[in-house]
Design a protein around this motif. Structure first.
Motif, PDB file in Angstrom:
ATOM      1  N   VAL A 313      49.153  73.962-125.668  1.00 60.84           N
ATOM      2  CA  VAL A 313      48.809  75.228-126.327  1.00 60.84           C
ATOM      3  C   VAL A 313      47.509  75.040-127.097  1.00 60.84           C
ATOM      4  O   VAL A 313      47.389  74.125-127.927  1.00 60.84           O
ATOM      5  N   VAL A 314      46.536  75.887-126.817  1.00 67.01           N
ATOM      6  CA  VAL A 314      45.237  75.852-127.504  1.00 67.01           C
ATOM      7  C   VAL A 314      44.903  77.270-127.941  1.00 67.01           C
ATOM      8  O   VAL A 314      44.865  78.188-127.114  1.00 67.01           O
ATOM      9  N   ILE A 315      44.680  77.458-129.238  1.00 70.59           N
ATOM     10  CA  ILE A 315      44.323  78.767-129.780  1.00 70.59           C
ATOM     11  C   ILE A 315      42.943  78.644-130.424  1.00 70.59           C
ATOM     12  O   ILE A 315      42.749  77.845-131.349  1.00 70.59           O
ATOM     13  N   LYS A 316      41.999  79.440-129.926  1.00 72.87           N
ATOM     14  CA  LYS A 316      40.627  79.402-130.422  1.00 72.87           C
ATOM     15  C   LYS A 316      40.369  80.652-131.258  1.00 72.87           C
ATOM     16  O   LYS A 316      40.352  81.772-130.734  1.00 72.87           O
ATOM     17  N   ILE A 317      40.180  80.438-132.564  1.00 69.96           N
ATOM     18  CA  ILE A 317      39.970  81.531-133.507  1.00 69.96           C
ATOM     19  C   ILE A 317      38.485  81.585-133.847  1.00 69.96           C
ATOM     20  O   ILE A 317      37.966  80.676-134.503  1.00 69.96           O
ATOM     21  N   PRO A 318      37.763  82.625-133.420  1.00 69.09           N
ATOM     22  CA  PRO A 318      36.319  82.685-133.695  1.00 69.09           C
ATOM     23  C   PRO A 318      36.023  82.809-135.181  1.00 69.09           C
ATOM     24  O   PRO A 318      36.797  83.407-135.944  1.00 69.09           O
ATOM     25  N   VAL A 319      34.899  82.240-135.589  1.00 68.85           N
ATOM     26  CA  VAL A 319      34.410  82.350-136.968  1.00 68.85           C
ATOM     27  C   VAL A 319      32.946  82.767-136.907  1.00 68.85           C
ATOM     28  O   VAL A 319      32.301  82.653-135.855  1.00 68.85           O
ATOM     29  N   PRO A 320      32.378  83.263-138.025  1.00 68.30           N
ATOM     30  CA  PRO A 320      30.968  83.674-138.018  1.00 68.30           C
ATOM     31  C   PRO A 320      30.027  82.516-137.674  1.00 68.30           C
ATOM     32  O   PRO A 320      30.350  81.342-137.865  1.00 68.30           O
ATOM     33  N   LYS A 321      28.856  82.872-137.159  1.00 69.37           N
ATOM     34  CA  LYS A 321      27.892  81.853-136.740  1.00 69.37           C
ATOM     35  C   LYS A 321      27.367  81.032-137.912  1.00 69.37           C
ATOM     36  O   LYS A 321      26.995  79.873-137.731  1.00 69.37           O
ATOM     37  N   ASN A 322      27.316  81.614-139.106  1.00 68.86           N
ATOM     38  CA  ASN A 322      26.776  80.902-140.262  1.00 68.86           C
ATOM     39  C   ASN A 322      27.855  80.175-141.056  1.00 68.86           C
ATOM     40  O   ASN A 322      27.732  79.987-142.269  1.00 68.86           O
ATOM     41  N   THR A 323      28.925  79.754-140.387  1.00 70.69           N
ATOM     42  CA  THR A 323      29.996  79.006-141.051  1.00 70.69           C
ATOM     43  C   THR A 323      29.508  77.613-141.419  1.00 70.69           C
ATOM     44  O   THR A 323      28.896  76.914-140.601  1.00 70.69           O
ATOM     45  N   LYS A 325      31.764  75.361-143.483  1.00 71.92           N
ATOM     46  CA  LYS A 325      32.963  74.531-143.418  1.00 71.92           C
ATOM     47  C   LYS A 325      34.189  75.432-143.460  1.00 71.92           C
ATOM     48  O   LYS A 325      34.102  76.619-143.793  1.00 71.92           O
ATOM     49  N   ALA A 326      35.316  74.851-143.132  1.00 70.73           N
ATOM     50  CA  ALA A 326      36.569  75.609-143.108  1.00 70.73           C
ATOM     51  C   ALA A 326      37.687  74.732-143.656  1.00 70.73           C
ATOM     52  O   ALA A 326      37.834  73.565-143.256  1.00 70.73           O
ATOM     53  N   LYS A 327      38.471  75.296-144.559  1.00 71.10           N
ATOM     54  CA  LYS A 327      39.644  74.615-145.104  1.00 71.10           C
ATOM     55  C   LYS A 327      40.871  75.209-144.422  1.00 71.10           C
ATOM     56  O   LYS A 327      41.160  76.399-144.537  1.00 71.10           O
ATOM     57  N   ILE A 328      41.604  74.373-143.676  1.00 76.02           N
ATOM     58  CA  ILE A 328      42.653  74.863-142.782  1.00 76.02           C
ATOM     59  C   ILE A 328      44.003  74.305-143.206  1.00 76.02           C
ATOM     60  O   ILE A 328      44.145  73.123-143.508  1.00 76.02           O
ATOM     61  N   LYS A 329      45.022  75.186-143.211  1.00 74.92           N
ATOM     62  CA  LYS A 329      46.414  74.795-143.417  1.00 74.92           C
ATOM     63  C   LYS A 329      47.233  75.333-142.246  1.00 74.92           C
ATOM     64  O   LYS A 329      47.112  76.512-141.913  1.00 74.92           O
ATOM     65  N   HIS A 330      48.073  74.478-141.666  1.00 71.35           N
ATOM     66  CA  HIS A 330      48.845  74.915-140.512  1.00 71.35           C
ATOM     67  C   HIS A 330      50.197  74.211-140.490  1.00 71.35           C
ATOM     68  O   HIS A 330      50.386  73.169-141.133  1.00 71.35           O
ATOM     69  N   SER A 331      51.134  74.806-139.754  1.00 69.09           N
ATOM     70  CA  SER A 331      52.508  74.311-139.724  1.00 69.09           C
ATOM     71  C   SER A 331      52.612  72.983-139.001  1.00 69.09           C
ATOM     72  O   SER A 331      53.185  72.020-139.511  1.00 69.09           O
ATOM     73  N   PHE A 332      52.085  72.924-137.782  1.00 71.74           N
ATOM     74  CA  PHE A 332      52.139  71.693-137.000  1.00 71.74           C
ATOM     75  C   PHE A 332      51.006  71.714-135.994  1.00 71.74           C
ATOM     76  O   PHE A 332      50.293  72.704-135.849  1.00 71.74           O
ATOM     77  N   GLY A 333      50.845  70.598-135.294  1.00 75.63           N
ATOM     78  CA  GLY A 333      49.734  70.478-134.368  1.00 75.63           C
ATOM     79  C   GLY A 333      48.486  69.991-135.072  1.00 75.63           C
ATOM     80  O   GLY A 333      48.525  69.482-136.206  1.00 75.63           O
ATOM     81  N   ALA A 335      44.384  71.145-136.024  1.00 74.82           N
ATOM     82  CA  ALA A 335      43.419  72.257-136.088  1.00 74.82           C
ATOM     83  C   ALA A 335      42.173  71.786-136.810  1.00 74.82           C
ATOM     84  O   ALA A 335      42.256  71.079-137.822  1.00 74.82           O
ATOM     85  N   LYS A 336      41.038  72.165-136.280  1.00 73.64           N
ATOM     86  CA  LYS A 336      39.772  71.831-136.942  1.00 73.64           C
ATOM     87  C   LYS A 336      38.695  72.821-136.508  1.00 73.64           C
ATOM     88  O   LYS A 336      38.807  73.479-135.461  1.00 73.64           O
ATOM     89  N   TYR A 337      37.649  72.895-137.343  1.00 72.19           N
ATOM     90  CA  TYR A 337      36.523  73.761-137.031  1.00 72.19           C
ATOM     91  C   TYR A 337      35.576  73.000-136.105  1.00 72.19           C
ATOM     92  O   TYR A 337      35.150  71.885-136.401  1.00 72.19           O
ATOM     93  N   GLU A 338      35.276  73.612-134.943  1.00 74.71           N
ATOM     94  CA  GLU A 338      34.374  73.003-133.969  1.00 74.71           C
ATOM     95  C   GLU A 338      33.111  73.862-133.863  1.00 74.71           C
ATOM     96  O   GLU A 338      33.132  74.947-133.265  1.00 74.71           O
ATOM     97  N   PRO A 339      32.004  73.405-134.490  1.00 73.37           N
ATOM     98  CA  PRO A 339      30.772  74.232-134.526  1.00 73.37           C
ATOM     99  C   PRO A 339      30.244  74.575-133.140  1.00 73.37           C
ATOM    100  O   PRO A 339      29.689  75.659-132.944  1.00 73.37           O
ATOM    101  N   GLU A 340      30.392  73.660-132.158  1.00 72.41           N
ATOM    102  CA  GLU A 340      29.833  73.946-130.833  1.00 72.41           C
ATOM    103  C   GLU A 340      30.529  75.115-130.163  1.00 72.41           C
ATOM    104  O   GLU A 340      29.946  75.781-129.301  1.00 72.41           O
ATOM    105  N   GLN A 341      31.775  75.399-130.539  1.00 72.58           N
ATOM    106  CA  GLN A 341      32.492  76.539-129.984  1.00 72.58           C
ATOM    107  C   GLN A 341      32.506  77.733-130.930  1.00 72.58           C
ATOM    108  O   GLN A 341      33.042  78.790-130.573  1.00 72.58           O
ATOM    109  N   GLN A 342      31.944  77.549-132.124  1.00 75.39           N
ATOM    110  CA  GLN A 342      31.939  78.603-133.146  1.00 75.39           C
ATOM    111  C   GLN A 342      33.351  79.160-133.353  1.00 75.39           C
ATOM    112  O   GLN A 342      33.565  80.371-133.404  1.00 75.39           O
ATOM    113  N   ASP A 364      33.974  79.060-145.421  1.00 81.54           N
ATOM    114  CA  ASP A 364      32.791  79.220-146.278  1.00 81.54           C
ATOM    115  C   ASP A 364      31.579  79.498-145.413  1.00 81.54           C
ATOM    116  O   ASP A 364      31.347  78.813-144.395  1.00 81.54           O
ATOM    117  N   LEU A 365      30.793  80.506-145.817  1.00 82.94           N
ATOM    118  CA  LEU A 365      29.625  80.917-145.050  1.00 82.94           C
ATOM    119  C   LEU A 365      28.342  80.555-145.780  1.00 82.94           C
ATOM    120  O   LEU A 365      28.277  80.591-147.016  1.00 82.94           O
TER     121      LEU A 365
END
Length: 425
Positions: A313-323, A325-333, A335-342, A364-365
């Motif tokens: 299972v892969v879920i890609k959540i788009p973020v603005p181009k000028n991101t 960093k991202a602080k992420i909390k998740h249940s399991f699995g 998750a990280k911010y990947e700049p090349e995929q925005q 954060d933008l």
């Protein structure tokens, strides 16, 4: 129809050519070499080129060009299919990665194949098993030649996909029902597109020339028989392997066939009604007026049985181009911010049925000179769910009829994966 077939190397020089009609000549290769090969159009332009009232339809294998020439108004899909079949035949004789050297070392064989597979520009028999019966090159011995009556039956297409005399120690049939779910949800949650495309793959290891009868829970068949209490599935359209007897299917929706030996695709189908979506995605996004932060909350619910599980299972959540960093909390699995995929990419190896999980992200933008509104591309979801069909299609029976009446073992597997699974937010 097709006037000429050419095979060119990466320099545009003709390696092999076979002329079926006299309305084109080898000089046409110069035009193709200058306007296609030298211009490096392959891969960027359509594989059909019109040059000096002559149509060139081509495809590539490694560094070689397989080109069909014609001056008539042909069906391009038919011509390209012939080129693909010709490459498939050459792979069977010369190996999967045959190159220019292999082609030059087997000129006589290739010319025989080109003569047998096409007559006066019209494609003929392209079945490898049949071609091996009456092209006596390589390891084929004269005593292995078929009887004239058998040869005529094979060439005229009676049952050219299966030869007689096949023997197996164990008679087994493996059936794979593979489905791909396509979904597009609007920002309000309404369904814009929802369909399932499926394929039935089979691997048969049966002795002799058996006749098989295959049944799905097709709504038209179940309503006619009135035996199964479970409701059927409305299958919108079907395409079949050429071994299926279409006359019987048109008459009573019965799928009857004499199967090829080994792996093949029996049928394809499409379903658009009463689809059970494997995952429900509920997004919530909040943008601060200062345009420095974005809060993303995403809830994912698995709709399938708790006895099943989804993998990859892969879920890609788009973020603005000028991101920044991202602080992420998740249940399991993971998750990280990947700049090349925005995007924030959330990967779960094993997702249990009926489970619910939530991911929260504070993004954060970076400040920009000219702020632009965020267009919000859709959320993309990838998954694979074994032993589950989103359409509800399942195999009701597979009956094998043979003169010897042997016992057949049957194995069925279901796999549903994401096609274009998108959720706007």
């Amino acid at each position: 129809m097709i006037s000429m077939i050419m095979v060119l190397n990466q320099k545009g020089d003709i390696m092999i050519s076979r002329q079926y009609r006299d309305d084109v000549g080898r000089a046409s290769a110069d035009s193709f070499r200058l306007q296609v090969v030298a211009a490096k159009e392959t891969g960027t332009a359509a594989p059909v080129k019109r040059i000096e009232n002559c149509s060139f339809l081509y495809t590539r294998h490694l560094n070689m060009y397989f080109v069909a020439l014609t001056r008539s108004n042909v069906n391009p899909a038919l011509v390209l299919e012939y080129l693909f079949q010709l490459i498939r035949i050459l792979k069977a004789y010369l190996g999967e990665d045959f190159d220019e050297t292999a082609m030059r070392n087997n000129m006589t064989l290739i010319y025989e194949l080109m003569d047998e597979t096409m007559d006066f520009g019209y494609p003929q028999n392209c079945a490898v098993d049949v071609l091996r019966l009456y092209i006596n090159l390589g390891t084929t011995r004269p005593q292995d030649e078929p009887e004239p009556s058998q040869l005529t039956s094979q060439i005229t297409g009676a049952i050219d996909w299966r030869r007689e005399g096949i023997r197996h120690k164990k008679n087994e049939v493996y059936i794979d029902v593979l489905e791909s779910v396509n979904l597009l949800l609007s920002t309000t949650g309404s369904v814009l597109r929802n369909e399932v495309t499926g394929a039935v793959q089979m691997n048969t290891k049966l002795t002799g020339m058996p006749e098989c009868k295959f049944g799905l829970n097709d709504k038209l068949v179940i309503d006619k028989e009135k035996e199964d209490r479970k409701p059927g599935v409305e299958i919108d359209d079907c395409t079949f392997h050429r071994c299926v007897r279409l006359g019987k299917f048109d008459a009573d929706r019965t799928i009857t066939f004499i199967p090829p030996d080994g792996e093949f695709e029996l049928m394809r189908y499409r379903v658009t009604d009463n689809i059970n979506l494997p995952f429900r995605i509920i997004p919530a996004v909040q943008e601060e007026p200062s345009l420095t932060k974005v809060s993303i909350n995403l809830k994912v619910i698995a709709n399938f049985s708790d006895q099943l599980f989804a993998t990859h299972v892969v879920i890609k959540i788009p973020v603005p181009k000028n991101t920044s960093k991202a602080k992420i909390k998740h249940s399991f699995g993971r998750a990280k911010y990947e700049p090349e995929q925005q995007a924030i990419v959330w990967r779960v190896k094993r997702f249990a049925g009926k489970a619910e999980c939530i991911i929260n992200a504070e993004v954060d933008l970076m400040p920009t000179v000219r702020p632009k509104p965020w267009t919000r591309p859709p959320i993309l979801v990838e998954f694979q769910v074994p032993m589950f069909t989103a359409s509800g299609v399942h195999v009701r029976f597979l009956r094998v009829y043979d003169k010897s009446g042997y016992h057949t073992n049957r194995w069925v597997r279901y796999i549903t994966k994401a096609g274009s699974y998108q959720v706007r937010f």
